[in-house]
Design a protein around this motif. Sequence first.
Motif, PDB file in Angstrom:
ATOM      1  N   GLU A 401       0.821  -1.212   0.000  1.00 23.72           N
ATOM      2  CA  GLU A 401       0.000   0.000   0.000  1.00 23.72           C
ATOM      3  C   GLU A 401       0.855   1.262   0.000  1.00 23.72           C
ATOM      4  N   ALA A 402       2.005   1.197   0.668  1.00 28.91           N
ATOM      5  CA  ALA A 402       2.845   2.385   0.807  1.00 28.91           C
ATOM      6  C   ALA A 402       3.871   2.556  -0.305  1.00 28.91           C
ATOM      7  N   HIS A 403       4.309   1.449  -0.939  1.00 28.95           N
ATOM      8  CA  HIS A 403       5.483   1.554  -1.804  1.00 28.95           C
ATOM      9  C   HIS A 403       5.362   0.898  -3.174  1.00 28.95           C
ATOM     10  N   PHE A 404       4.159   0.534  -3.615  1.00 30.42           N
ATOM     11  CA  PHE A 404       4.064  -0.144  -4.905  1.00 30.42           C
ATOM     12  C   PHE A 404       2.831   0.349  -5.653  1.00 30.42           C
ATOM     13  N   SER A 405       2.945   0.329  -6.979  1.00 33.29           N
ATOM     14  CA  SER A 405       1.848   0.839  -7.804  1.00 33.29           C
ATOM     15  C   SER A 405       1.354  -0.225  -8.779  1.00 33.29           C
ATOM     16  N   GLU A 406       0.098  -0.131  -9.149  1.00 29.25           N
ATOM     17  CA  GLU A 406      -0.486  -1.040 -10.125  1.00 29.25           C
ATOM     18  C   GLU A 406       0.171  -0.860 -11.492  1.00 29.25           C
ATOM     19  N   LYS A 407       0.601   0.361 -11.777  1.00 30.85           N
ATOM     20  CA  LYS A 407       1.259   0.636 -13.056  1.00 30.85           C
ATOM     21  C   LYS A 407       2.555  -0.170 -13.167  1.00 30.85           C
ATOM     22  N   ALA A 408       3.332  -0.217 -12.080  1.00 32.99           N
ATOM     23  CA  ALA A 408       4.582  -0.985 -12.084  1.00 32.99           C
ATOM     24  C   ALA A 408       4.296  -2.467 -12.262  1.00 32.99           C
ATOM     25  N   LYS A 409       3.266  -2.958 -11.619  1.00 26.32           N
ATOM     26  CA  LYS A 409       2.893  -4.375 -11.725  1.00 26.32           C
ATOM     27  C   LYS A 409       2.587  -4.735 -13.177  1.00 26.32           C
ATOM     28  N   GLN A 410       1.783  -3.931 -13.832  1.00 25.59           N
ATOM     29  CA  GLN A 410       1.396  -4.200 -15.214  1.00 25.59           C
ATOM     30  C   GLN A 410       2.590  -4.108 -16.157  1.00 25.59           C
ATOM     31  N   ASP A 411       3.471  -3.126 -15.915  1.00 27.45           N
ATOM     32  CA  ASP A 411       4.628  -2.937 -16.786  1.00 27.45           C
ATOM     33  C   ASP A 411       5.570  -4.133 -16.702  1.00 27.45           C
ATOM     34  N   VAL A 412       5.845  -4.618 -15.495  1.00 29.26           N
ATOM     35  CA  VAL A 412       6.770  -5.744 -15.338  1.00 29.26           C
ATOM     36  C   VAL A 412       6.141  -7.026 -15.890  1.00 29.26           C
ATOM     37  N   GLU A 413       4.850  -7.207 -15.694  1.00 28.87           N
ATOM     38  CA  GLU A 413       4.178  -8.381 -16.270  1.00 28.87           C
ATOM     39  C   GLU A 413       4.311  -8.380 -17.786  1.00 28.87           C
ATOM     40  N   GLU A 414       4.195  -7.203 -18.380  1.00 30.00           N
ATOM     41  CA  GLU A 414       4.346  -7.086 -19.843  1.00 30.00           C
ATOM     42  C   GLU A 414       5.759  -7.450 -20.269  1.00 30.00           C
TER      43      GLU A 414
END
Length: 610
Positions: A401-414
């Motif tokens: 919740e404090a240090h991670f974003s959904e955008k980063a998750k999607q980018d790395v999955e790609e």
Amino acid sequence: MLDRAFGGLPAPVGDHARTAAGMQGFSDAPVWGGEELSRVLSSGIVAGEADGLLHPDAPVTRENLQTLLSRVYALEGTNRKDDFYETVNKTWLDSSDIPAGLSVNGPFYGLSLTVTEQVAKLISDIAAKPQTPGTPEAKIKALYDSVMDVEAREAAGVAPIQEYLDAIETAKTLSELIDVECRLQKELGLSTILGFGLTSDFEDSNRKVVAFSSFGASMTKDFYENGTQEQKDAYLTYLAKLLTLSGLSEQAAMERAKLVYAAEAKVAKASYDPQEYGDVDKINNIYKLSDIQRQFSKISLAKVYEASGLAPSDRILVTDPGAMRAAASYFNDAGLATLRALSRTAILMSVGGCLNQGFIEASVEFTKAYYGIDMTQTTEQIAAQQVQGLLADYLGRAYVEAHFSEKAKQDVEEMIHEFLEIYKTRIEALDWMSDATKQKAICKLDTMKIKVGYPDSWETYLDNADIKSPSEGGTFFSNVISIQASAKEKTLAEQNTPVDKTDWLMEPFTVNACYSATSNDITFPAAILQKPLYDVNASREENLGGIGYIIAHEITHAFDNNGAKFDENGNAANWWTEQDYAAFQQKCLQVANWYDGQEVCPGVSCSGVL
């Protein structure tokens, strides 16, 4: 010659200063070497021979000269053709240091320090204010406060475990000691000299299998076989210190420490070498309880099994039969004193850190004597570290919740999907692999599960742990035992249920990544997905040079010499044609042979099989 050829050699700085060899000089250094030899020795590139001597009259072979040249190229770090790694990383290597409390440094370790600070701040913020009873935050605060209550822990000393220490001490027969062992398992969740648990079933990854283990070596096999006398003395001193803190006299403590050391050394000698533990063909050994009972003929393993709480099973995994047999040789009347020493020491190693500060200080002293590293921490640091380890599932949520974003998750999955496609293309182009094996390999890639950032659902077993603050009568020790009881309850419930392959092997705040052969998945926790390894706002090229190489590395584990023995479902199975697997083994051997003997720094070489 080297000094003249390179127009003088630079003095080592940074990483090269830490790994320099020969700077202390050699007792057989020739007088005729003069200033030139002195300059070469000062550069840190002369390691001498295995006996610690220079042997100046021995002929210099082509291999010797190549080794020295490679060390000079690394020291200079000016030409990518000579040493690519040293050249492109020269600025960082020359200016780097090793932070206090660490034995290494680098992007992973520097980031780990950052994450440790991030998590510690989350914990301290939660602990600094009142929390709603029963919530994860309340349990984090209660555990933190109990660790911080040093005065109460000092006053209690070993009292929380005194009855168990006394029971071990007064066990006059092997049967009585086994009764104590069973009691420890039932009441504290601790196995000290042998026990049963659950682990992945290599043959059917959708289920768990019962695993048997007996006491083993606390240190590495190499330590017992090749450790220096100073290292062995440091370990013995540490064991004796633990035993002294538990109430034994210094003489009795050292006598017990020597018994423990001798038993561990015997088991280590009979154990597999490190690389063999990654070979499923060696570690997948299925026994019946009666088979193991024959090894431990003087005790009742049925009683020990019952204490584990596990349901009956006719399949029991033993990963290292040689180590088991060596341990079994102590389970008789002659080995009773050794077993008592092992059991007492195991309790202290397991929960000593929950008691008075002396146990923590003993660990710090050992680390300093053995590794030369001062691991002294403040009480606040210790408290944060303990909360992070014991309540990891709660903290994982807070960290995300404090240090991670959904955008980063999607980018790395790609990015991962892009790498998987590249792997498929390269597998299809292999000229040594048949179409049948290629189809199986590509199937493994197509079914590989991708875990990025954090799990889809969070563990809830900690909700059942009765964690109390000091004001509620809780102690560090009682809270640890409650957490272990909840974890054991969760484990027992998993014995005869299908494995949940959405579970994670790592916490979101772990700075690492992994491939799991038994789940055929790759995991990239949130913590590793930040600078300098990844930046959601950086260019794709920068991220490919950072997290990209780690992604490729983890996928490769699906097809390394160990991962290649598991199929797309995570089961140990042979999906190769006979000819293809023979060719694969030959290529693995070529890689091992190439790395074998390669220097990582002057005088320190790789083992190809590792």
